[in-house]
Every structure is written in structure tokens, then in C-alpha cells.
Design an enzyme around this catalytic site. Structure first.
Site, PDB file in Angstrom:
ATOM      1  N   LYS A   1      44.986  36.824  30.094  1.00  0.00           N
ATOM      2  CA  LYS A   1      43.749  36.763  29.388  1.00  0.00           C
ATOM      3  C   LYS A   1      43.908  36.337  27.815  1.00  0.00           C
ATOM      4  O   LYS A   1      45.156  36.267  27.199  1.00  0.00           O
ATOM      5  CB  LYS A   1      43.261  38.306  29.225  1.00  0.00           C
ATOM      6  CG  LYS A   1      42.811  38.537  30.725  1.00  0.00           C
ATOM      7  CD  LYS A   1      41.962  39.895  30.842  1.00  0.00           C
ATOM      8  CE  LYS A   1      41.350  40.083  32.326  1.00  0.00           C
ATOM      9  NZ  LYS A   1      40.847  41.153  32.863  1.00  0.00           N
TER      10      LYS A   1
ATOM     11  N   ARG B   1      47.150  44.327  37.907  1.00  0.00           N
ATOM     12  CA  ARG B   1      46.627  43.100  38.690  1.00  0.00           C
ATOM     13  C   ARG B   1      47.110  41.858  37.925  1.00  0.00           C
ATOM     14  O   ARG B   1      46.774  41.637  36.734  1.00  0.00           O
ATOM     15  CB  ARG B   1      45.152  43.237  38.659  1.00  0.00           C
ATOM     16  CG  ARG B   1      44.228  42.241  39.281  1.00  0.00           C
ATOM     17  CD  ARG B   1      42.766  42.518  39.109  1.00  0.00           C
ATOM     18  NE  ARG B   1      42.102  41.417  39.541  1.00  0.00           N
ATOM     19  CZ  ARG B   1      41.997  40.179  39.074  1.00  0.00           C
ATOM     20  NH1 ARG B   1      42.166  39.881  37.903  1.00  0.00           N
ATOM     21  NH2 ARG B   1      41.120  39.146  39.707  1.00  0.00           N
TER      22      ARG B   1
HETATM   23  N1  PMM Z   1      39.726  40.726  35.525  1.00  0.00           N
HETATM   24  C1  PMM Z   1      39.313  39.785  36.451  1.00  0.00           C
HETATM   25  C2  PMM Z   1      38.655  39.729  37.523  1.00  0.00           C
HETATM   26  N2  PMM Z   1      38.741  41.041  38.139  1.00  0.00           N
HETATM   27  N3  PMM Z   1      39.132  43.039  38.376  1.00  0.00           N
HETATM   28  C3  PMM Z   1      39.705  44.099  37.606  1.00  0.00           C
HETATM   29  N4  PMM Z   1      39.965  45.439  38.285  1.00  0.00           N
HETATM   30  N5  PMM Z   1      40.557  44.255  36.445  1.00  0.00           N
HETATM   31  C4  PMM Z   1      40.420  43.037  35.811  1.00  0.00           C
HETATM   32  O1  PMM Z   1      40.796  43.179  34.649  1.00  0.00           O
HETATM   33  C5  PMM Z   1      39.763  41.966  36.239  1.00  0.00           C
HETATM   34  C6  PMM Z   1      39.242  42.163  37.668  1.00  0.00           C
HETATM   35  C7  PMM Z   1      39.308  38.403  35.507  1.00  0.00           C
HETATM   36  O2  PMM Z   1      40.421  37.421  35.622  1.00  0.00           O
HETATM   37  P1  PMM Z   1      40.609  36.387  36.755  1.00  0.00           P
HETATM   38  O3  PMM Z   1      39.364  35.620  36.540  1.00  0.00           O
HETATM   39  O4  PMM Z   1      42.009  35.988  36.446  1.00  0.00           O
HETATM   40  O5  PMM Z   1      40.723  36.958  38.077  1.00  0.00           O
END
Ligand code: PMM
Length: 280
Positions: A218, A257
Site C-alpha cells: 500500500k 494478507r
Molecule cells: N485490501 C485490498 C483488498 N482487499 N481485504 C482485506 N480484508 N483487507 C485489506 O486491507 C484489503 C482487502 C486492496 O489491496 P489489493 O488491491 O492489492 O488486493
């Protein structure tokens, strides 16, 4: 179904975005076979569970139609379930969560905390699956850009909001022991908000529900290198992400994650060994 846990270690969730436009890996895993192959590689590198998402929340993103989201998700979760691999579905739609459940998914991960779709808590309850409720203070649930007003205390806002969301899920029939929560780093939050939440992670993890931390690649992490004048694309933030994993594990996080599973699994293993050998 029970919550995915690993004895004495933070769970490592590997990310597979079956999207055109996610901020760090958009378009790479859009083809189901490619997505499955990537997921298998993440498992080889140490992922305990694979989070499959078909809708990006990057700044500027628009919503993907429900039928497209479902078509992207089904074959990937089906193939991974057939291989005995645990998956979660990253969706804000009850219909997609139900479709994923039909394909054998093990957890419903909703970045809206169940607020974007009035049917979501019911779908969660009906499937009997573990759920992750993320904090995201927004009106529209379209993309994560901008910074919301957290009433001057983002930690308090996140703690109280997550308890409220968990209460609503429970009221709809989701079993308490299947509820996990997530502070929602980067979702309508400033860098200072994100650091405040990480700084308070001990406190958040001492609460009633297991905590998932999603810091991977991020923007606020890319700023660590930017401050030193170095390359700072999302892909350059994997070492910073692994550092967050080690510290989050130390703070008692249930799950991280991440995109780069290898480095975060190393970090989670180091944190586990450190804890095992610490005195007192
Ligand atoms: N961040 C993204 C997408 N899904 N789900 C959870 N539970 N927590 C997060 O911080 C989160 C998520 C965005 O990141 P990405 O686009 O790289 O998947």
C-alpha cells in the site's frame, strides 16, 4: 466450518486478484488458469489460504458488474478447492459470496464490512462460513481513495465501528467465533491514520475478534523508500510489507494478507520462533 488458524503462527493469506486494474498486479491473473497457477505457487511459497478477488478498489476504480465478478471467481475457487487449497473470497456482494460458497470457499472477506450489500450478513449466516469484516468509512464503496473523517481518533473509530459491524453480523445469525475484523489500512485513510492503527495493533489484537492486517504494497509503505529518494513502486514495498508482517505477528495478528508470500511467510516464521524462545 471453522476459522483457518495455524498453531502458534500468524496465518499468511496470499492475494490473487482476478482483475484488470488492481494497483500492484492488475491484469496479471485475469485468465483463470494463470490465476490458479499463481495461487499454487503462492501455496508452495507458504500461503495458508488464498484470497481471490475480482473487483479492484484502487483509487479511480469503478465497480465490476456482479455477473462478471462471479464468472471470474468461480473457476479459480473451484480449481483450488479441488486441489484441497483453502480460499477466501474478496467480495462486497452477497450473490458472489454465495457463488464462492458453492465452489468450496472457506472464508468471506468483505472490505465493506457487510455494509455495501444489504443481503451480505444473511449470506454470511446462511453459508456458515468464517467472515472478515473490514473497516471502510465511505458512502459509496467504489474505490479507496480520499480520507474520511474519523472523528479525530481513527483508532477509536475503527475499534468501535468494527464492534458494531460484528454485532450486526451476529444479529443476522453469523456465529461469533466465525467473525474476524480488519482495520482497513489504506481505505479512505491517510498515511498517518494507517500508522496510528499499526501503532495501536497490540490494543486492537487484544480485542474480542481475531485481526487481519492488509498492508501489502500500500502507498503508505511505498513512502518509506520514497522518503529516501529510492524507487518506490508498489512492487518495491515487499520488504516493508514483510516488516509489517513480523511486527503484526508480534502484536498478535491472526492473519496477514499479502502479495509477496515468500517474504511474509519468512517474517511470520521468524516472529513465531522469536516468541517461542522469548523468556518470560
Ligand atoms: N485490501 C485490498 C483488498 N482487499 N481485504 C482485506 N480484508 N483487507 C485489506 O486491507 C484489503 C482487502 C486492496 O489491496 P489489493 O488491491 O492489492 O488486493
Amino acid at each position: 466450518m471453522t476459522l483457518p488458524v495455524v498453531a502458534d503462527r500468524t496465518v499468511v493469506m496470499g492475494i490473487v486478484n482476478v482483475t484488470e486494474d488492481s494497483f500492484s498486479d492488475g491484469g496479471r491473473w485475469l485468465d483463470p488458469d494463470t490465476a490458479v497457477a499463481h495461487a499454487l505457487e503462492l501455496v508452495r511459497l507458504g500461503a495458508d489460504i488464498i484470497d481471490v478477488g475480482a473487483e479492484s478498489t484502487r483509487p479511480g476504480a469503478t465497480r465490476v458488474p456482479a455477473d462478471v465478478e462471479e464468472q471470474r471467481i468461480r473457476p479459480v475457487i473451484r480449481a483450488l478447492s479441488a486441489e484441497g487449497i483453502a480460499t477466501s473470497v474478496d467480495t462486497m456482494r452477497a450473490s458472489t459470496a454465495r457463488a464462492a460458497a458453492e465452489e468450496g470457499v472457506r472464508l468471506i472477506n468483505d472490505v465493506s464490512g457487510g455494509l455495501a450489500d444489504p443481503q451480505m450478513y444473511h449470506a454470511m449466516a446462511e453459508t456458515g462460513l468464517p467472515v472478515c469484516l473490514m473497516h471502510w468509512r465511505t458512502e459509496a464503496f467504489v474505490n479507496a481513495s480520499g480520507a474520511a473523517d474519523h472523528g479525530g481518533d481513527v483508532v477509536r473509530d475503527v475499534r468501535e465501528t468494527l464492534l458494531r459491524l460484528a454485532g450486526a453480523a451476529e444479529e443476522a445469525g453469523v456465529a461469533r467465533e466465525l467473525i474476524t475484523v480488519d482495520p482497513g489500512l489504506g481505505f479512505a485513510k491517510t498515511a498517518a491514520d494507517n500508522w496510528a492503527l499499526l501503532g495501536a495493533l497490540d490494543e486492537l489484537c487484544a480485542g474480542e475478534f481475531p485481526v487481519l492486517v492488509g498492508a501489502s504494497r500500500k502507498r503508505f509503505l511505498t513512502e518509506v523508500r520514497a522518503a529516501r529518494g529510492l524507487e518506490h513502486s508498489p512492487l518495491d514495498a515487499d520488504a516493508a510489507t514483510a516488516a509489517v508482517t513480523a511486527l503484526a505477528a508480534r502484536a498478535g495478528a491472526w492473519c496477514v494478507r499479502v502479495h509477496d508470500v515468500a517474504s511474509s511467510r519468512d517474517a511470520a516464521d521468524v516472529a513465531a520462533a522469536w516468541k517461542k524462545h522469548s523468556r518470560g
